[in-house]
Design an enzyme around this catalytic site. Structure first.
Site, PDB file in Angstrom:
ATOM      1  N   CYS A  57     -22.091  -1.831  16.072  1.00 48.90           N
ATOM      2  CA  CYS A  57     -20.636  -2.566  15.388  1.00 48.90           C
ATOM      3  C   CYS A  57     -21.186  -3.693  15.188  1.00 48.90           C
ATOM      4  CB  CYS A  57     -19.644  -1.604  16.183  1.00 48.90           C
ATOM      5  SG  CYS A  57     -17.989  -2.422  15.604  1.00 48.90           S
TER       6      CYS A  57
ATOM      7  N   HIS B 129     -19.598   3.802  14.462  1.00 49.77           N
ATOM      8  CA  HIS B 129     -19.927   3.645  15.577  1.00 49.77           C
ATOM      9  C   HIS B 129     -20.737   4.579  16.347  1.00 49.77           C
ATOM     10  CE1 HIS B 129     -17.972   0.237  17.761  1.00 49.77           C
ATOM     11  NE2 HIS B 129     -16.924   0.390  17.555  1.00 49.77           N
TER      12      HIS B 129
ATOM     13  N   GLU C 133     -21.806   6.440  18.155  1.00 50.06           N
ATOM     14  CA  GLU C 133     -21.791   6.875  19.762  1.00 50.06           C
ATOM     15  C   GLU C 133     -20.701   7.676  20.240  1.00 50.06           C
ATOM     16  OE1 GLU C 133     -19.737   2.679  20.097  1.00 50.06           O
ATOM     17  OE2 GLU C 133     -21.560   3.894  19.202  1.00 50.06           O
TER      18      GLU C 133
END
Length: 205
Positions: A84, A185, A187
């Site tokens: 990011c 992202h 994650e």
């Protein structure tokens, strides 16, 4: 059985540390989170996260010695993953809310507000792999984005995987020597994100 890859997450004060640590542990990495560069040197790879304003992230990174660490790390050819705003920090500079920000200069390009009517770009999107991508070729999954700024590109690129929001095509991911970075992202991208992190770790082992 081989030892797990040791991944250091740079804590510069503005990053999704918990989510990144949890996702990396899910895919088998041993994770160290620290704001002490010396504690991160004895790892196999670094992760540079970042959320919020680019200028704030760069200020925090410089204050804890992380900018010097990242440049040294990349110069030595060691693997690094930016996420990011961490991805944005790797480029040459940025312009955010009329503020010019000097970035790390690891990747070529300038971070700017996306030329789209509706911002932020928030939600799931597909990506177009770079011509020589090792991580994204054949990938059909969607990834989770939340951002208003990025590096706008035109046409195919050897190192940049792209995505498009309201006609604005930007760098969704970079694979540049030892550096990998994602505007999205991983994650927070569910199974697709975990699969991407697994492929990244597999490149290191």
């Amino acid at each position: 059985m081989s030892d797990p890859v040791r991944v250091g997450i740079i804590d510069h004060g503005s990053g999704n540390l918990h989510s990144a640590r949890r996702a990396l542990r899910q895919v088998g990495a041993e994770v160290i989170v620290s704001n002490d560069p010396s504690a991160l040197l004895d790892t196999d790879a670094l992760v540079l996260p970042g959320v919020g304003a680019l200028a704030v992230c760069m200020t925090g990174l410089r204050a804890m010695g992380g900018a010097r660490l990242v440049r040294q790390w990349v110069d030595e050819g060691r693997p690094l993953l930016g996420i990011c705003v961490g991805h944005q920090m790797l480029f040459e500079r940025g312009r955010e809310r009329d503020v010019d920000v000097k970035c790390l200069g690891v990747l070529p390009g300038v971070v700017e507000e996306l030329p789209a009517e509706r911002l932020p770009h928030m939600g799931w999107n597909t990506v177009t792999p770079a011509t020589d991508s090792a991580l994204f070729q054949g990938v059909q999954e969607r990834f989770y984005f939340v951002h208003s700024y990025g590096v706008v590109v035109t046409g195919p690129h050897d190192h940049f995987t792209t995505a498009t929001h309201q006609g604005a095509t930007f760098v969704a991911a970079a694979e540049y020597g030892p550096v990998t970075s994602t505007q999205f992202h991983p994650e927070k991208s569910g199974i697709a994100g975990l699969a991407l992190l697994t492929r990244w770790l597999n490149q290191l082992s």
